[in-house]
Design a protein around this motif. Structure first.
Motif, PDB file in Angstrom:
ATOM      1  N   LEU A  49      -0.764  -3.309  -7.204  1.00 28.98           N
ATOM      2  CA  LEU A  49      -0.475  -4.040  -8.050  1.00 28.98           C
ATOM      3  C   LEU A  49      -0.750  -5.074  -8.338  1.00 28.98           C
ATOM      4  O   LEU A  49      -1.359  -5.627  -9.890  1.00 28.98           O
ATOM      5  CB  LEU A  49       0.920  -3.752  -8.292  1.00 28.98           C
ATOM      6  CG  LEU A  49       1.622  -1.662  -7.240  1.00 28.98           C
ATOM      7  CD1 LEU A  49       3.135  -1.936  -7.482  1.00 28.98           C
ATOM      8  CD2 LEU A  49       0.821  -1.222  -9.242  1.00 28.98           C
ATOM      9  N   GLY A  50      -1.156  -6.002  -7.504  1.00 28.08           N
ATOM     10  CA  GLY A  50      -1.323  -7.416  -7.968  1.00 28.08           C
ATOM     11  C   GLY A  50      -0.723  -7.988  -9.065  1.00 28.08           C
ATOM     12  O   GLY A  50       0.727  -7.277  -9.544  1.00 28.08           O
ATOM     13  N   LEU A  95       7.319  -0.006  -3.318  1.00 31.54           N
ATOM     14  CA  LEU A  95       7.111   0.677  -2.502  1.00 31.54           C
ATOM     15  C   LEU A  95       8.665   1.490  -3.228  1.00 31.54           C
ATOM     16  O   LEU A  95       8.799   2.730  -3.263  1.00 31.54           O
ATOM     17  CB  LEU A  95       7.219   0.794  -0.972  1.00 31.54           C
ATOM     18  CG  LEU A  95       6.193  -0.481  -0.401  1.00 31.54           C
ATOM     19  CD1 LEU A  95       6.055  -0.472   0.800  1.00 31.54           C
ATOM     20  CD2 LEU A  95       4.888   0.782  -0.751  1.00 31.54           C
ATOM     21  N   SER A  96       9.759   1.324  -3.101  1.00 32.09           N
ATOM     22  CA  SER A  96      10.933   2.296  -2.406  1.00 32.09           C
ATOM     23  C   SER A  96      10.625   2.664  -4.488  1.00 32.09           C
ATOM     24  O   SER A  96      11.959   2.905  -4.724  1.00 32.09           O
ATOM     25  CB  SER A  96      11.923   0.986  -2.642  1.00 32.09           C
ATOM     26  OG  SER A  96      12.255  -0.661  -3.699  1.00 32.09           O
ATOM     27  N   VAL A 124       0.642  -0.416  -0.083  1.00 31.06           N
ATOM     28  CA  VAL A 124      -0.308  -0.157  -0.059  1.00 31.06           C
ATOM     29  C   VAL A 124       1.141   1.388   0.112  1.00 31.06           C
ATOM     30  O   VAL A 124       1.738   1.210   1.005  1.00 31.06           O
ATOM     31  CB  VAL A 124      -0.759   0.663   1.659  1.00 31.06           C
ATOM     32  CG1 VAL A 124      -1.989   1.404   1.043  1.00 31.06           C
ATOM     33  CG2 VAL A 124      -1.665  -1.418   1.635  1.00 31.06           C
ATOM     34  N   ALA A 125       0.736   2.273  -1.125  1.00 31.50           N
ATOM     35  CA  ALA A 125       1.586   3.293  -1.484  1.00 31.50           C
ATOM     36  C   ALA A 125       0.850   4.423  -0.035  1.00 31.50           C
ATOM     37  O   ALA A 125      -0.052   4.349   0.354  1.00 31.50           O
ATOM     38  CB  ALA A 125       1.794   3.999  -2.301  1.00 31.50           C
ATOM     39  N   GLY A 126       1.829   5.175  -0.168  1.00 36.30           N
ATOM     40  CA  GLY A 126       1.508   6.763   0.711  1.00 36.30           C
ATOM     41  C   GLY A 126       3.133   6.865   1.229  1.00 36.30           C
ATOM     42  O   GLY A 126       4.458   6.481   0.763  1.00 36.30           O
ATOM     43  N   LYS A 127       2.288   7.838   2.512  1.00 36.45           N
ATOM     44  CA  LYS A 127       4.346   8.574   3.367  1.00 36.45           C
ATOM     45  C   LYS A 127       3.738   7.570   5.179  1.00 36.45           C
ATOM     46  O   LYS A 127       2.980   8.724   5.471  1.00 36.45           O
ATOM     47  CB  LYS A 127       4.317   9.769   2.879  1.00 36.45           C
ATOM     48  CG  LYS A 127       4.305  10.045   1.558  1.00 36.45           C
ATOM     49  CD  LYS A 127       4.228  11.469   1.505  1.00 36.45           C
ATOM     50  CE  LYS A 127       4.787  11.621   0.067  1.00 36.45           C
ATOM     51  NZ  LYS A 127       4.726  13.691   0.005  1.00 36.45           N
ATOM     52  N   PRO A 128       4.160   6.975   5.837  1.00 33.08           N
ATOM     53  CA  PRO A 128       5.451   5.776   4.761  1.00 33.08           C
ATOM     54  C   PRO A 128       4.091   4.780   3.668  1.00 33.08           C
ATOM     55  O   PRO A 128       2.905   4.370   3.929  1.00 33.08           O
ATOM     56  CB  PRO A 128       6.115   5.469   5.693  1.00 33.08           C
ATOM     57  CG  PRO A 128       4.423   5.281   6.975  1.00 33.08           C
ATOM     58  CD  PRO A 128       4.029   6.254   7.123  1.00 33.08           C
ATOM     59  N   GLY A 129       4.645   4.342   2.782  1.00 35.57           N
ATOM     60  CA  GLY A 129       3.815   2.906   2.891  1.00 35.57           C
ATOM     61  C   GLY A 129       4.029   1.862   4.228  1.00 35.57           C
ATOM     62  O   GLY A 129       4.804   1.696   4.083  1.00 35.57           O
ATOM     63  N   PHE A 130       3.470   0.277   3.171  1.00 31.27           N
ATOM     64  CA  PHE A 130       3.815  -0.655   3.848  1.00 31.27           C
ATOM     65  C   PHE A 130       2.964  -1.668   3.064  1.00 31.27           C
ATOM     66  O   PHE A 130       2.363  -1.416   1.973  1.00 31.27           O
ATOM     67  CB  PHE A 130       2.121  -0.685   5.203  1.00 31.27           C
ATOM     68  CG  PHE A 130       1.269  -0.430   4.875  1.00 31.27           C
ATOM     69  CD1 PHE A 130       0.161  -0.752   4.934  1.00 31.27           C
ATOM     70  CD2 PHE A 130       0.793   1.374   4.841  1.00 31.27           C
ATOM     71  CE1 PHE A 130      -0.761  -0.993   4.645  1.00 31.27           C
ATOM     72  CE2 PHE A 130      -0.984   1.198   4.802  1.00 31.27           C
ATOM     73  CZ  PHE A 130      -1.595   0.686   4.671  1.00 31.27           C
ATOM     74  N   VAL A 131       3.362  -3.009   4.048  1.00 26.97           N
ATOM     75  CA  VAL A 131       2.836  -4.218   3.277  1.00 26.97           C
ATOM     76  C   VAL A 131       2.051  -4.986   3.816  1.00 26.97           C
ATOM     77  O   VAL A 131       1.929  -4.759   6.104  1.00 26.97           O
ATOM     78  CB  VAL A 131       4.726  -5.307   2.869  1.00 26.97           C
ATOM     79  CG1 VAL A 131       3.654  -6.547   2.818  1.00 26.97           C
ATOM     80  CG2 VAL A 131       5.014  -4.517   2.187  1.00 26.97           C
ATOM     81  N   HIS A 149       6.597   2.032  -7.702  1.00 21.53           N
ATOM     82  CA  HIS A 149       5.480   1.886  -9.107  1.00 21.53           C
ATOM     83  C   HIS A 149       3.988   2.315  -9.105  1.00 21.53           C
ATOM     84  O   HIS A 149       3.565   2.200  -9.572  1.00 21.53           O
ATOM     85  CB  HIS A 149       5.855  -0.039  -8.659  1.00 21.53           C
ATOM     86  CG  HIS A 149       7.091  -0.081  -9.064  1.00 21.53           C
ATOM     87  ND1 HIS A 149       8.137  -1.604  -9.268  1.00 21.53           N
ATOM     88  CD2 HIS A 149       7.846  -0.004  -9.972  1.00 21.53           C
ATOM     89  CE1 HIS A 149       8.882  -2.203  -9.062  1.00 21.53           C
ATOM     90  NE2 HIS A 149       9.790  -0.370  -9.627  1.00 21.53           N
ATOM     91  N   HIS A 150       3.720   2.092  -6.894  1.00 20.12           N
ATOM     92  CA  HIS A 150       1.775   2.528  -7.333  1.00 20.12           C
ATOM     93  C   HIS A 150       2.140   3.808  -8.357  1.00 20.12           C
ATOM     94  O   HIS A 150       1.023   4.202  -9.081  1.00 20.12           O
ATOM     95  CB  HIS A 150       1.751   2.535  -5.952  1.00 20.12           C
ATOM     96  CG  HIS A 150       1.747   1.333  -5.385  1.00 20.12           C
ATOM     97  ND1 HIS A 150       2.755   0.583  -4.297  1.00 20.12           N
ATOM     98  CD2 HIS A 150       1.013   0.409  -4.973  1.00 20.12           C
ATOM     99  CE1 HIS A 150       2.798  -0.223  -4.120  1.00 20.12           C
ATOM    100  NE2 HIS A 150       1.188  -0.654  -4.088  1.00 20.12           N
ATOM    101  N   ARG A 151       3.151   4.938  -8.499  1.00 18.70           N
ATOM    102  CA  ARG A 151       2.525   6.014  -8.838  1.00 18.70           C
ATOM    103  C   ARG A 151       2.757   6.104  -9.989  1.00 18.70           C
ATOM    104  O   ARG A 151       2.242   6.676 -10.887  1.00 18.70           O
ATOM    105  CB  ARG A 151       3.745   7.229  -8.660  1.00 18.70           C
ATOM    106  CG  ARG A 151       3.622   7.961  -6.717  1.00 18.70           C
ATOM    107  CD  ARG A 151       4.621   8.875  -6.022  1.00 18.70           C
ATOM    108  NE  ARG A 151       5.836   8.143  -6.539  1.00 18.70           N
ATOM    109  CZ  ARG A 151       6.296   7.191  -4.960  1.00 18.70           C
ATOM    110  NH1 ARG A 151       5.859   7.364  -3.908  1.00 18.70           N
ATOM    111  NH2 ARG A 151       7.750   7.313  -5.458  1.00 18.70           N
ATOM    112  N   ILE A 152       4.480   5.257 -10.621  1.00 18.44           N
ATOM    113  CA  ILE A 152       4.543   4.906 -12.051  1.00 18.44           C
ATOM    114  C   ILE A 152       2.864   5.109 -13.063  1.00 18.44           C
ATOM    115  O   ILE A 152       2.464   5.495 -14.044  1.00 18.44           O
ATOM    116  CB  ILE A 152       5.267   4.561 -11.441  1.00 18.44           C
ATOM    117  CG1 ILE A 152       6.278   5.296 -11.907  1.00 18.44           C
ATOM    118  CG2 ILE A 152       5.151   3.738 -13.670  1.00 18.44           C
ATOM    119  CD1 ILE A 152       8.092   4.125 -11.739  1.00 18.44           C
ATOM    120  N   VAL A 153       2.180   3.911 -12.395  1.00 18.38           N
ATOM    121  CA  VAL A 153       1.040   3.007 -12.746  1.00 18.38           C
ATOM    122  C   VAL A 153       0.492   3.876 -13.034  1.00 18.38           C
ATOM    123  O   VAL A 153      -1.198   3.568 -13.776  1.00 18.38           O
ATOM    124  CB  VAL A 153       0.982   1.322 -12.180  1.00 18.38           C
ATOM    125  CG1 VAL A 153      -0.372   1.262 -12.924  1.00 18.38           C
ATOM    126  CG2 VAL A 153       1.919   0.132 -12.551  1.00 18.38           C
ATOM    127  N   GLY A 154      -0.333   4.656 -11.738  1.00 17.81           N
ATOM    128  CA  GLY A 154      -0.976   5.295 -11.358  1.00 17.81           C
ATOM    129  C   GLY A 154      -0.997   6.750 -12.515  1.00 17.81           C
ATOM    130  O   GLY A 154      -2.043   7.261 -13.228  1.00 17.81           O
TER     131      GLY A 154
END
Length: 315
Positions: A257-258, A186-187, A153-160, A190-195
């Motif tokens: 992402l999955g 997260l590092s 889960v992306a965010g500030k901070p992200g987590f698994v 990738h979430h932002r790129i795909v978004g």
């Protein structure tokens, strides 16, 4: 207009021709290099289109237009000989289209950011109640569920987020491989790129480069995260973990992402046949520039050929 034409034509070539070329070479390039090529091509298409409009609306000649005046003088003379309203119409239309696209990108991006933020915060609040943390892995939230699953889960901070079934079904090395995969998402942002790809696809669905980007880039980041996990653990650990987790009937959340496209077989084959070493930054930089450079050179050649044809007709 002499300089604007090859720029605009280059943007069209990048948007319509590059996706097929990237798909053709996808099996021969590492995921990181392929990702750089996709992102560089999209950035180049937008840059060339915007630059063409800026050249058109420049008060006089653009600063570098003199460099191409010599090779396109006949075409330029033909263009200047047409009615002034034609150029004004082209310029006005181009500015209007680019302005509309820019507004739609901003609005779509803001809408997506709000929706993702709302879902993430709700998800974080719920997990804070039902999940538990391991002191040795503070970035992982564990759910008491028997089936193996993990996602980031992306965010500030992200987590698994991972299930207890993941630890039960996998060995220690396989479990570490899964967590390394999710941390790579997260590092790597990738979430932002795909978004961002999803926003551009929604705004420009008629351009093949942008329409194909969400699925293509989504699959690439999975391969990239696999290779990162293989470097942290081992290719064998990632392969065996992927084989187990991919059989889980639990659905991935829509906003994670999955395994996009269900390309488990491709991911397993990549880990078997591919080199998991990280490519050099220079290689990625070249990959980001080459597709746009080739198509822009072709566009310039087409412009010169058209200019020569017009010159031959008029003289």
């Amino acid at each position: 207009m002499t300089l604007a034409l090859p720029m605009l034509l280059g943007a069209v070539f990048v948007g319509f021709l590059v996706p097929r070329a990237l798909r053709a070479v996808s099996s021969t390039l590492s995921p990181t290099v392929l990702l750089a090529a996709w992102l560089g091509s999209m950035a180049s298409a937008l840059y060339l289109a915007l630059s063409a409009v800026l050249v058109l609306v420049w008060p006089s000649h653009a600063p570098v237009e003199g460099l191409v005046d010599g090779i396109a003088r006949c075409f330029s003379a033909f263009a200047h000989g047409t009615s002034s309203w034609v150029g004004e119409l082209i310029t006005g239309t181009a500015v209007g289209v680019v302005g509309l696209i820019a507004v739609r990108i901003v609005l779509a991006g803001r809408k997506q950011a709000r929706e993702h933020a709302r879902v993430r915060e709700f998800h974080r609040d719920v997990l804070s109640i039902v999940a538990r943390r391991d002191n040795s892995e503070s970035d992982v939230l564990w759910l008491d569920h028997p089936l193996p699953m993990a996602y980031s889960v992306a965010g500030k901070p992200g987590f698994v987020v991972a299930t207890q079934g993941l630890s039960s079904a996998l060995t220690g090395g396989e479990r570490d491989a899964v967590l390394a995969h999710e941390r790579a998402h997260l590092s790597g942002g990738h979430h932002r790129i795909v978004g961002a790809c999803e926003v551009l696809a929604a705004v420009l669905p008629g351009v093949p480069l942008f329409a194909a980007a969400p699925a293509a880039v989504g699959a690439i980041v999975e391969l990239s995260a696999d290779r990162h996990a293989a470097r942290v653990t081992s290719p064998a650990a990632v392969r065996s973990a992927l084989a187990v987790v991919s059989k889980s009937p639990l659905p991935q959340p829509d906003w994670s992402l999955g395994d996009r496209g269900g390309a488990t077989a491709v991911r397993l084959r990549s880990l078997v046949d591919g080199d998991v070493a990280s490519p050099r930054r220079l290689t990625c930089a070249v990959a980001a520039c080459v597709p746009a450079a080739i198509t822009t050179a072709v566009a310039a050649a087409v412009t010169v050929a058209v200019s020569a044809g017009i010159c031959a007709v008029l003289t």
